[in-house]
Write a protein that holds these residues in place. Structure first.
Motif, PDB file in Angstrom:
ATOM      1  N   LEU A 189     -50.110 -11.232  13.840  1.00 57.56           N
ATOM      2  CA  LEU A 189     -50.080 -10.217  14.895  1.00 57.56           C
ATOM      3  C   LEU A 189     -49.450 -10.760  16.174  1.00 57.56           C
ATOM      4  N   ASN A 190     -49.793 -11.984  16.563  1.00 61.11           N
ATOM      5  CA  ASN A 190     -49.132 -12.585  17.715  1.00 61.11           C
ATOM      6  C   ASN A 190     -47.629 -12.696  17.479  1.00 61.11           C
ATOM      7  N   CYS A 191     -47.266 -12.998  16.246  1.00 62.48           N
ATOM      8  CA  CYS A 191     -45.854 -13.092  15.879  1.00 62.48           C
ATOM      9  C   CYS A 191     -45.159 -11.743  16.061  1.00 62.48           C
ATOM     10  N   LEU A 192     -45.778 -10.661  15.581  1.00 63.09           N
ATOM     11  CA  LEU A 192     -45.175  -9.338  15.705  1.00 63.09           C
ATOM     12  C   LEU A 192     -45.091  -8.885  17.158  1.00 63.09           C
ATOM     13  N   ILE A 193     -46.121  -9.183  17.955  1.00 69.96           N
ATOM     14  CA  ILE A 193     -46.076  -8.800  19.369  1.00 69.96           C
ATOM     15  C   ILE A 193     -44.889  -9.473  20.046  1.00 69.96           C
ATOM     16  N   SER A 194     -44.728 -10.783  19.832  1.00 68.80           N
ATOM     17  CA  SER A 194     -43.610 -11.502  20.447  1.00 68.80           C
ATOM     18  C   SER A 194     -42.268 -10.989  19.941  1.00 68.80           C
ATOM     19  N   TRP A 195     -42.188 -10.724  18.655  1.00 71.80           N
ATOM     20  CA  TRP A 195     -40.941 -10.265  18.040  1.00 71.80           C
ATOM     21  C   TRP A 195     -40.496  -8.924  18.613  1.00 71.80           C
ATOM     22  N   PHE A 196     -41.401  -7.952  18.628  1.00 74.73           N
ATOM     23  CA  PHE A 196     -41.028  -6.627  19.124  1.00 74.73           C
ATOM     24  C   PHE A 196     -40.828  -6.627  20.640  1.00 74.73           C
ATOM     25  N   ASN A 197     -41.601  -7.435  21.372  1.00 73.50           N
ATOM     26  CA  ASN A 197     -41.368  -7.534  22.811  1.00 73.50           C
ATOM     27  C   ASN A 197     -39.972  -8.085  23.104  1.00 73.50           C
ATOM     28  N   GLY A 198     -39.532  -9.052  22.287  1.00 75.16           N
ATOM     29  CA  GLY A 198     -38.187  -9.588  22.448  1.00 75.16           C
ATOM     30  C   GLY A 198     -37.125  -8.539  22.175  1.00 75.16           C
ATOM     31  N   LEU A 199     -37.343  -7.720  21.155  1.00 77.24           N
ATOM     32  CA  LEU A 199     -36.400  -6.640  20.861  1.00 77.24           C
ATOM     33  C   LEU A 199     -36.374  -5.612  21.999  1.00 77.24           C
ATOM     34  N   ALA A 200     -37.547  -5.329  22.578  1.00 73.91           N
ATOM     35  CA  ALA A 200     -37.604  -4.385  23.697  1.00 73.91           C
ATOM     36  C   ALA A 200     -36.830  -4.919  24.896  1.00 73.91           C
ATOM     37  N   TYR A 201     -37.006  -6.192  25.186  1.00 74.96           N
ATOM     38  CA  TYR A 201     -36.281  -6.823  26.300  1.00 74.96           C
ATOM     39  C   TYR A 201     -34.775  -6.714  26.084  1.00 74.96           C
ATOM     40  N   SER A 202     -34.325  -6.967  24.857  1.00 78.05           N
ATOM     41  CA  SER A 202     -32.890  -6.897  24.555  1.00 78.05           C
ATOM     42  C   SER A 202     -32.370  -5.474  24.714  1.00 78.05           C
ATOM     43  N   MET A 203     -33.129  -4.492  24.228  1.00 73.88           N
ATOM     44  CA  MET A 203     -32.703  -3.100  24.337  1.00 73.88           C
ATOM     45  C   MET A 203     -32.637  -2.655  25.793  1.00 73.88           C
ATOM     46  N   VAL A 204     -33.664  -2.982  26.566  1.00 77.89           N
ATOM     47  CA  VAL A 204     -33.694  -2.573  27.967  1.00 77.89           C
ATOM     48  C   VAL A 204     -32.547  -3.219  28.732  1.00 77.89           C
ATOM     49  N   ARG A 205     -32.310  -4.483  28.449  1.00 76.93           N
ATOM     50  CA  ARG A 205     -31.208  -5.170  29.135  1.00 76.93           C
ATOM     51  C   ARG A 205     -29.870  -4.504  28.834  1.00 76.93           C
ATOM     52  N   ASN A 206     -29.690  -4.102  27.590  1.00 76.12           N
ATOM     53  CA  ASN A 206     -28.440  -3.454  27.202  1.00 76.12           C
ATOM     54  C   ASN A 206     -28.286  -2.101  27.894  1.00 76.12           C
ATOM     55  N   LEU A 279     -37.191  -4.844  11.458  1.00 77.74           N
ATOM     56  CA  LEU A 279     -36.051  -4.248  12.153  1.00 77.74           C
ATOM     57  C   LEU A 279     -35.817  -2.807  11.698  1.00 77.74           C
ATOM     58  N   GLN A 280     -36.091  -2.532  10.441  1.00 78.88           N
ATOM     59  CA  GLN A 280     -36.003  -1.144   9.973  1.00 78.88           C
ATOM     60  C   GLN A 280     -37.008  -0.269  10.719  1.00 78.88           C
ATOM     61  N   LEU A 281     -38.223  -0.782  10.905  1.00 80.04           N
ATOM     62  CA  LEU A 281     -39.240  -0.041  11.658  1.00 80.04           C
ATOM     63  C   LEU A 281     -38.795   0.148  13.108  1.00 80.04           C
ATOM     64  N   TRP A 282     -38.203  -0.895  13.683  1.00 84.14           N
ATOM     65  CA  TRP A 282     -37.731  -0.840  15.060  1.00 84.14           C
ATOM     66  C   TRP A 282     -36.641   0.216  15.242  1.00 84.14           C
ATOM     67  N   VAL A 283     -35.650   0.198  14.368  1.00 86.26           N
ATOM     68  CA  VAL A 283     -34.546   1.154  14.477  1.00 86.26           C
ATOM     69  C   VAL A 283     -35.066   2.577  14.324  1.00 86.26           C
ATOM     70  N   ARG A 284     -35.958   2.782  13.367  1.00 84.08           N
ATOM     71  CA  ARG A 284     -36.506   4.116  13.140  1.00 84.08           C
ATOM     72  C   ARG A 284     -37.252   4.611  14.385  1.00 84.08           C
ATOM     73  N   LYS A 285     -38.032   3.737  15.007  1.00 83.59           N
ATOM     74  CA  LYS A 285     -38.816   4.135  16.183  1.00 83.59           C
ATOM     75  C   LYS A 285     -37.922   4.385  17.399  1.00 83.59           C
ATOM     76  N   THR A 286     -36.952   3.523  17.654  1.00 87.03           N
ATOM     77  CA  THR A 286     -36.153   3.637  18.872  1.00 87.03           C
ATOM     78  C   THR A 286     -35.083   4.718  18.785  1.00 87.03           C
ATOM     79  N   GLU A 287     -34.720   5.137  17.570  1.00 86.97           N
ATOM     80  CA  GLU A 287     -33.682   6.156  17.440  1.00 86.97           C
ATOM     81  C   GLU A 287     -34.244   7.553  17.165  1.00 86.97           C
ATOM     82  N   GLU A 288     -35.546   7.654  16.879  1.00 85.92           N
ATOM     83  CA  GLU A 288     -36.118   8.970  16.621  1.00 85.92           C
ATOM     84  C   GLU A 288     -36.247   9.756  17.925  1.00 85.92           C
ATOM     85  N   ARG A 289     -36.300  11.084  17.807  1.00 87.12           N
ATOM     86  CA  ARG A 289     -36.477  11.928  18.995  1.00 87.12           C
ATOM     87  C   ARG A 289     -37.909  11.772  19.511  1.00 87.12           C
ATOM     88  N   VAL A 290     -38.054  11.565  20.795  1.00 78.37           N
ATOM     89  CA  VAL A 290     -39.368  11.381  21.408  1.00 78.37           C
ATOM     90  C   VAL A 290     -39.764  12.672  22.122  1.00 78.37           C
TER      91      VAL A 290
END
Length: 324
Positions: A189-206, A279-290
């Motif tokens: 779980l600590n691994c997943l938190i760090s992993w997804f937080n890193g992806l969020a940082y990259s997306m926001v920066r972009n 990453l499949q879960l990430w793409v699905r979540k970030t590209e779906e309509r909110v």
């Protein structure tokens, strides 16, 4: 496709205006540079200056993540310079204690509201054992408008997250990860938190890069060299709604598998299969309509533009909040 995610050990070559992804095993993949804005490499990759040249001319950022999702380096295209007027106003807001505190309060309040929304949703689903944590978080939220300095806000934010993570184990025992460990994570779980937080940082920066904001000038996190501090500020608002929600769904729906991880000597990291499937879960979540409107990626861009409008004196910035 705006973002290309690479998880396997690959070579990246160039053919005219196309990136060619060559895995160690399996077919090549050709990705036209047109429409591409970001390449995220989450595994070993070999590439040439010809590839970087094509990315630079096409204004495509290349971000390298380590095994735990931390950004270890970024190739920045030359692009066009940030608008001088916005940069000056952003620096002035940073140097003005009241203006800086106003933005910092907004970021902490936005994060806290979305943390509360996550927990309230769980109470609607029958998890009533977290009422104590919810009450404590709401009391702390009441202190945000009167916090007298950024350091106090950071302390409040830290306490809110402590109660928030305490509630995870009460929602479901499978969400109990003990103490928060970042560098390196010590369990899945600590691994997943760090992993997804890193992806969020990259997306926001972009997304910030698509505005006139200077991503090195932040209001909540300390401004440091070689760090996009404004992305850290803005990511706080979205981590509960994106990163934590993905983790809840993966755990509670039994999607998380033991073979996602390598565990050795108190260090946990994602295996190749884990990186690919998360990453499949990430793409699905970030590209779906909110909320029936935009994708999270578009919402993040709108959030950055809202900060820019505030700096320009056009409208007051109000942080995005998740609807329950």
């Amino acid at each position: 496709m705006e973002t290309l995610y690479l998880t396997k050990d690959v070579k990246i070559a160039r053919e005219h205006s196309t990136l060619v992804v060559i895995p160690a095993a399996g077919p090549r993949r050709r990705v036209p540079i047109s429409g591409l804005k970001h390449v995220i490499v989450a595994g070993e990759a070999q590439l040439t200056t010809a590839v970087l040249g094509l990315c630079g001319r096409s204004e495509v950022r290349v971000t390298i993540l380590d095994w735990h999702g931390n950004v270890t380096g970024t190739f920045e295209p030359k692009g066009s310079p940030a608008a001088g007027k916005v940069r000056v106003l952003q620096a002035a807001a940073f140097l003005d204690p009241e203006r800086r505190l106003g933005f910092a309060r907004a970021f902490v309040l936005g994060a806290a509201r979305n943390i509360r929304a996550n927990l309230k949703y769980r109470t609607y689903r029958g998890n009533h054992d977290i009422e104590l944590q919810l009450s404590a978080i709401e009391l702390l939220m009441g202190q945000i408008p009167t916090a007298g300095c950024v350091e106090s806000l950071m302390g409040i934010e830290g306490q809110i997250r402590a109660y928030y993570y305490e509630a995870w184990a009460r929602i479901d025992s499978r969400l109990d990860f003990g103490a928060r460990r970042r560098r390196p994570p010590n369990n899945p779980l600590n691994c997943l938190i760090s992993w997804f937080n890193g992806l969020a940082y990259s997306m926001v920066r972009n997304e910030i890069a698509k505005t006139h904001l200077d991503d090195c000038i932040s209001f909540l996190h300390a401004t440091r060299e070689a760090r996009s501090s404004l992305a850290l500020d803005l990511a706080e608002i979205f981590k509960p709604a994106i990163c934590d929600t993905i983790i809840f769904e993966a755990v509670l729906r039994n999607q998380m598998k033991p073979d996602w991880f390598h565990q050795e000597e108190g260090v946990c990291r994602l295996a190749e299969k884990g990186r690919a499937e998360t990453l499949q879960l990430w793409v699905r979540k970030t590209e779906e309509r909110v909320q029936g409107e935009c994708s999270f990626r578009e919402i993040v861009r709108q959030e950055a533009l809202a900060i820019e409008r505030d700096l320009l004196g056009l409208s007051e910035y109000r942080p995005w909040r998740r609807k329950i």
